[in-house]
Each structure stands twice: as structure tokens, then as C-alpha cells.
Design an enzyme around this catalytic site. Sequence first.
Site, mmCIF file in Angstrom:
data_model
loop_
_atom_site.group_PDB
_atom_site.id
_atom_site.type_symbol
_atom_site.label_atom_id
_atom_site.label_comp_id
_atom_site.label_asym_id
_atom_site.label_seq_id
_atom_site.Cartn_x
_atom_site.Cartn_y
_atom_site.Cartn_z
ATOM 1 N N ASP A 11 2.156 67.957 20.337
ATOM 2 C CA ASP A 11 1.537 69.262 20.592
ATOM 3 C C ASP A 11 0.085 69.219 20.139
ATOM 4 O O ASP A 11 -0.189 68.977 18.962
ATOM 5 C CB ASP A 11 2.331 70.336 19.822
ATOM 6 C CG ASP A 11 1.670 71.698 19.899
ATOM 7 O OD1 ASP A 11 0.900 71.927 20.850
ATOM 8 O OD2 ASP A 11 1.943 72.528 19.004
ATOM 9 N N ASN B 127 -2.189 71.865 20.616
ATOM 10 C CA ASN B 127 -2.853 73.161 20.371
ATOM 11 C C ASN B 127 -2.110 74.074 19.400
ATOM 12 O O ASN B 127 -2.419 75.257 19.301
ATOM 13 C CB ASN B 127 -3.104 73.886 21.706
ATOM 14 C CG ASN B 127 -1.800 74.210 22.425
ATOM 15 O OD1 ASN B 127 -0.718 73.887 21.921
ATOM 16 N ND2 ASN B 127 -1.896 74.826 23.584
ATOM 17 N N ASP C 186 0.835 75.424 19.425
ATOM 18 C CA ASP C 186 1.761 76.487 19.850
ATOM 19 C C ASP C 186 3.221 76.073 19.684
ATOM 20 O O ASP C 186 4.130 76.797 20.085
ATOM 21 C CB ASP C 186 1.476 76.930 21.298
ATOM 22 C CG ASP C 186 1.761 75.833 22.323
ATOM 23 O OD1 ASP C 186 2.134 74.708 21.922
ATOM 24 O OD2 ASP C 186 1.609 76.094 23.534
ATOM 25 N N ASP D 227 2.358 69.044 24.836
ATOM 26 C CA ASP D 227 1.524 69.286 26.022
ATOM 27 C C ASP D 227 0.859 67.985 26.469
ATOM 28 O O ASP D 227 0.971 66.945 25.810
ATOM 29 C CB ASP D 227 0.488 70.377 25.724
ATOM 30 C CG ASP D 227 -0.237 70.140 24.406
ATOM 31 O OD1 ASP D 227 -0.596 68.976 24.148
ATOM 32 O OD2 ASP D 227 -0.424 71.101 23.633
ATOM 33 N N ASP E 172 8.354 63.118 37.761
ATOM 34 C CA ASP E 172 9.689 63.609 38.048
ATOM 35 C C ASP E 172 9.615 64.406 39.341
ATOM 36 O O ASP E 172 8.717 65.233 39.503
ATOM 37 C CB ASP E 172 10.150 64.525 36.899
ATOM 38 C CG ASP E 172 11.589 64.278 36.523
ATOM 39 O OD1 ASP E 172 12.434 64.352 37.409
ATOM 40 O OD2 ASP E 172 11.848 64.020 35.331
ATOM 41 N N ASP F 75 15.197 63.625 40.674
ATOM 42 C CA ASP F 75 16.221 64.424 40.012
ATOM 43 C C ASP F 75 17.413 64.662 40.950
ATOM 44 O O ASP F 75 17.230 65.100 42.099
ATOM 45 C CB ASP F 75 15.574 65.768 39.653
ATOM 46 C CG ASP F 75 16.401 66.593 38.700
ATOM 47 O OD1 ASP F 75 16.523 66.188 37.540
ATOM 48 O OD2 ASP F 75 16.925 67.654 39.122
ATOM 49 N N GLU G 161 18.147 59.675 40.325
ATOM 50 C CA GLU G 161 19.224 60.113 39.425
ATOM 51 C C GLU G 161 20.406 60.520 40.303
ATOM 52 O O GLU G 161 20.256 61.359 41.195
ATOM 53 C CB GLU G 161 18.757 61.294 38.586
ATOM 54 C CG GLU G 161 19.783 61.664 37.529
ATOM 55 C CD GLU G 161 19.654 63.096 37.041
ATOM 56 O OE1 GLU G 161 20.028 63.352 35.901
ATOM 57 O OE2 GLU G 161 19.205 63.971 37.814
ATOM 58 N N HIS H 190 16.705 62.641 28.193
ATOM 59 C CA HIS H 190 16.624 64.031 27.722
ATOM 60 C C HIS H 190 17.908 64.814 27.980
ATOM 61 O O HIS H 190 18.003 65.970 27.558
ATOM 62 C CB HIS H 190 15.441 64.724 28.410
ATOM 63 C CG HIS H 190 15.653 64.868 29.893
ATOM 64 N ND1 HIS H 190 15.659 63.766 30.737
ATOM 65 C CD2 HIS H 190 15.909 65.939 30.673
ATOM 66 C CE1 HIS H 190 15.907 64.176 31.967
ATOM 67 N NE2 HIS H 190 16.056 65.489 31.965
ATOM 68 N N ASP H 191 18.863 64.229 28.711
ATOM 69 C CA ASP H 191 20.129 64.916 28.996
ATOM 70 C C ASP H 191 21.298 64.357 28.196
ATOM 71 O O ASP H 191 22.425 64.842 28.339
ATOM 72 C CB ASP H 191 20.495 64.762 30.487
ATOM 73 C CG ASP H 191 19.545 65.491 31.406
ATOM 74 O OD1 ASP H 191 18.955 66.500 30.971
ATOM 75 O OD2 ASP H 191 19.401 65.048 32.556
HETATM 76 C C1 NOJ Z 1 18.910 66.514 35.945
HETATM 77 C C2 NOJ Z 1 17.858 66.684 34.905
HETATM 78 O O1 NOJ Z 1 17.685 65.470 34.235
HETATM 79 C C3 NOJ Z 1 18.320 67.802 34.011
HETATM 80 O O2 NOJ Z 1 17.544 67.914 32.838
HETATM 81 C C4 NOJ Z 1 18.316 69.077 34.804
HETATM 82 O O3 NOJ Z 1 18.866 70.112 34.034
HETATM 83 C C5 NOJ Z 1 19.130 68.940 36.084
HETATM 84 N N1 NOJ Z 1 18.929 67.700 36.753
HETATM 85 C C6 NOJ Z 1 18.759 70.029 37.042
HETATM 86 O O4 NOJ Z 1 17.456 69.809 37.521
#
Ligand code: NOJ
Length: 577
Positions: free
Chosen positions: A35, A37, A39, A43, A112, A219, A276, A351-352
Site C-alpha cells: 500500500d 498511500n 488507505d 495499490d 487477469d 478467469d 482457469e 488467492h483462492d
Molecule cells: C475465479 C477467481 O480466481 C476468483 O477469485 C473469483 O471469485 C471467481 N473466479 C469469479 O470471478
Amino acid sequence: MTSEPTQAAVVSVDRPTDWWKSAVVYQIYPRSFADSNGDGIGDIPGITSRLDYLADLGVDVVWLSPVYASPMDDNGYDISDYQDVDPMFGALDDLDRLIAGLHERGIKIVMDLVVNHTSDEHSWFIQSRDPASPKRDWYWWRPPRPGFEPGSEGAEPTNWESAFSGSAWQFDERSGEYYLHLFSPKQPDLNWENPEVRRAIYDMMNWWVDRGVDGFRMDVINLISKHELGDGVPLPGRTRVSCFFFTANGPRLDEFLAEMNAAVGLDARNLVTVGEMPGSTIETARSATDPENHELNMVFTFEHVSLDSRPGGSGKFDLAPLSLPALKKNLNEWQVALAEVGWNSLYWDNHDQPRAVSRFGDDSSEHRVNSAKTLATVQHMHRGTPYIYQGEELGMTNTYFSSIEQYRDIESLRYHSDALSLGMEVETVLHSLSVKSRDNARTPMQWDDSSHAGFTEGIPWLPVNPNYLTVNAAAEIEDPNSVFHHFRKLIKLRHDHPVVVYGRFELLLPDHEQIWTVTRTLDDQVLLMIANWSSQLASVPPEAIPDLTGAQVLLATHEDSAALELEPWESRIYLLS
Ligand code: NOJ
């Protein structure tokens, strides 16, 4: 906002054919990286200020999770303008500077691409709400189930469950119809059957390529072609079925991907593409990554990250123990299937997913470092392109939140309320979340031991993992035996030894409960990896591996590199010839 790229953005990098096979990709989740700034939200200028860190690690590509304009219902995977940056992350100029800074360091950038759905605040969808609009058909609008009052219980056109719990259909008062959303109601699905939709997407992709990007991570791309919209048979005790059964790998998927490839010049311009694909099978992945078909370079499969969910159960939060033979077997099947045709992507987390070291390794203070290193060694010794998720190179761990108030992730929050309404015990639900919630991976990057781990001078949007005092980049850069330096060495090995990239893969000892051992062979060069994938001592049966006489150790987690008794989470890579 400016619409033309600044001069700096056009610093381009060389993209020889198949360059992405020898590359290592680093994923940045912008909200949680750095980050600038105060907040509390990461970013783009924050990322730009850390480029020397990435260059030092040695990665070849950055995959940037979404920074586009978005109401942030799903942290940016709900896009309201594909050609602008959300003010939360900066402006297009900042992105131009980031692209230039990466390119100056010889690092490529992958954006992405979220085109299965838009935000409900995208102008396309806003227009589509009007039944008379030419954009009506850009999304999936359907009348209520015959015989049901619009908006009444059970009137949804099909009994599909969205990926984020609840019906996959949202009622719209204005027209009395429903629209399809495989994710949240704020993420309506685009209708790829309509050629105008596809054209608009390809134009947008070309705009980004002209701006200097080197490829796309797509995605949930295997959901764009839908099968018949009909009812499924729910599991006992449920009223709905997962929408993925009906929407994954639809009949026109290959056609759409090939059309996109041609329209954007994905192969012609040597851009890298990774799709993905939840619910993809080896067959769909082979077809999508066969170079002859000109679709994608590689896909993200979900099979190996589904092995710790109960087969036939209610989904990812329905936990099951993971066995090493099952994990090895699955990765091996993909290695074998894509050995001659196509290419694998290699990942443990993103991240998932929960943090790799907490999920597959042992994140106790005793074993965290060696298990993080060994996970990395095993990943990088498979054949395919490795993906590192921010903080994985530090051995960052799950955060283990204990109350629902600590979570921010829409999937976790919706699962919690849905599961409780179905009568599940709150302890069970919270336990599943602490193991599998996406927020485990989304806590801020741990840069140093200053307040909030050096991520922000404000209050972070998600709390920093308290272990940042010891687990942080500054400390690991100083320590030559750290997880960070182990990743650096693995990346260098890949760059120095073509056998790591191209070598034929063979799994040895498939049924061993603790040992993971593979060979990679290219011409007369043989690499042998042996790893103890457990927190107990383990021994490698000498007859099961090639003769080690004269072997050179390229990388090891421990000092004594000859004994076949391995310490917990010990691993080595030998060059045999
Ligand atoms: C896969 C992404 O990696 C995930 O973070 C997202 O919630 C879903 N697709 C919907 O876009």
C-alpha cells in the site's frame, strides 16, 4: 484517466516462441501486496515500489489479479469497466509505469481476464436490464419456471446453486425475469453465444496487448460455453445442484477459444495464456492446450486442490484427509497426459486457495521452513510452468481466524450464512473456514517486522498474520538458508538447466506414504529429486532409485546430502550424469 498509453508503457520485451515454458510466474493480488498511500489497501504504485524484490527473486512473469474499475463485490473479479483502473489501485498511468518498470527488468506481465461475467454495474449490464435494449441478449435472461409467480419461492428457471451459495438466478423486478450469475448476484454471466459479445471482448483484449501486456490469465474460462439450461438432481438434504455441472466445458468452448486466439493474435504474437478451468478434465485440458488447436498454452486444473474435500460431498468446505499417494497419483496423471501434447501449469496455492505450507506442509515453527522449501522443490521438479503466489516464497501461513467477523471474503461469508441456515454446527463451519477460506491467502504481504508488516501505514483491510515478526521478506533476504533463497535457487536452476524445463518426467515409488521421488531426463542428463513429504523421519529404499555414485547435489534442504534416511521435510535434487 488517459486512454493512450504513455511512452514508457511501450518498452516491450522479447517473446520468443514458447518462452513461457522456461518461465516462472509470480502472482500478485494487488489488494494485499503493498500500500503506497496509507488507505490500508494495496495499490499499483505500491507494486511498482517493490519491483527490485521481484527481480532479485528472479521471476520472469507477473500475473496481476484484477485492478480494473469495480464495485469490489468479489475484490475486483466483478468488473464495471475493462479499460480503466479502479481509483482504489491508482490510474491507467500508474499501470503504464508498472508495465514499463517490469519490462525494464526483463519481467513480463499477464493481466487477469474476467470475461465469463461482468459486474452488474458494467454499462453493458445496465443497458441489458432494459428488455428492449439491443444489449438484452448479452446476458442470460430467462422467464420464471412455468406455473410459478415471478419472484416467488422456487420460481428460478433452474435449480442451480451459484459458486458462492444460493441460487444462480437473480430476479429482476423491472422485467419480471431472472438473470444468470454463476458467482455473486453482482456478477451476471455474459452470453458468449452472441457474436457481438465476443467481438467486444476481443477488441478489449487487443487494446491491452497494444498497451504492452504479454498475456492473459483467463478467469473460469471453461464456463463461457454453457450446456443446456436444465434442472439437476440435488444431493440428499439439498434443493439445488452446483451450477458447474451444467456450465463447465460446454460444447462451444474449443471454438470460442480458437476464435479468441485468432482475433487477438494470441499465438501469432507469442502471448502467454493460462485458462482457469474448474471442473476441467485431462481431456478438456489436452484439447485446449494442444498447440495444433491454437487455443491456450496451459490451464489451471482443480483436481489436486480438491483431494482434501469429501468425494461426492457438498463442496470445498466439506473436508477430507489428504493422502500423499493420492496427491502424487493425480499430479502424475496430468504429467503423463500432457507429456507429448499440451503443457502443465504447476501451483500449490493462489488467492483462492489456503496457504500451501499450511495445507500440504507443516506450518508449526519446527517444520515450516523445511516444508515450505520441500513443497517448492517438488512443484518445480514437475514438468510445466511454476506459479508462485505472493508470500509463498516466504513460507507465509494460514491466518486461522476464529470468528466470522474477521472474514471479508464473499465466498466465506455466504457459505457461513448458508451452512448455518441448513442447520450445520457453527464450530464445524468455522473450522472449515479456518482451513479453506480464501482469506487465508489474502492477508497482507509480510515485508518486514515494522507495524502491519510494512504493508501499510494505515489500517490494513484484512489483519496481518501475527507471525510477521519472524516470517517476513526483510528477515528472509538476510538469511541465506531462508525459504526465499531456496525459491531463488530453484528459479535459477530452471534457468540454467534445460532438463528442468523439458526433461521427461517419471514418478518413482507412487504408493509410498512419505517419500516423493521423481526423475527428469533430457538426452543424457538425469535429475533425481527425493523428498520426505512428512513430519517424521523417512527412508528411501535404495533399490527404488537410480545409483547415486558420482551424483552432484544441485539443491538440498539439509547439510548431509548422501544418507537415504531423510529428516522431516528434507529434500534434494541430484544431477546424476
Ligand atoms: C475465479 C477467481 O480466481 C476468483 O477469485 C473469483 O471469485 C471467481 N473466479 C469469479 O470471478
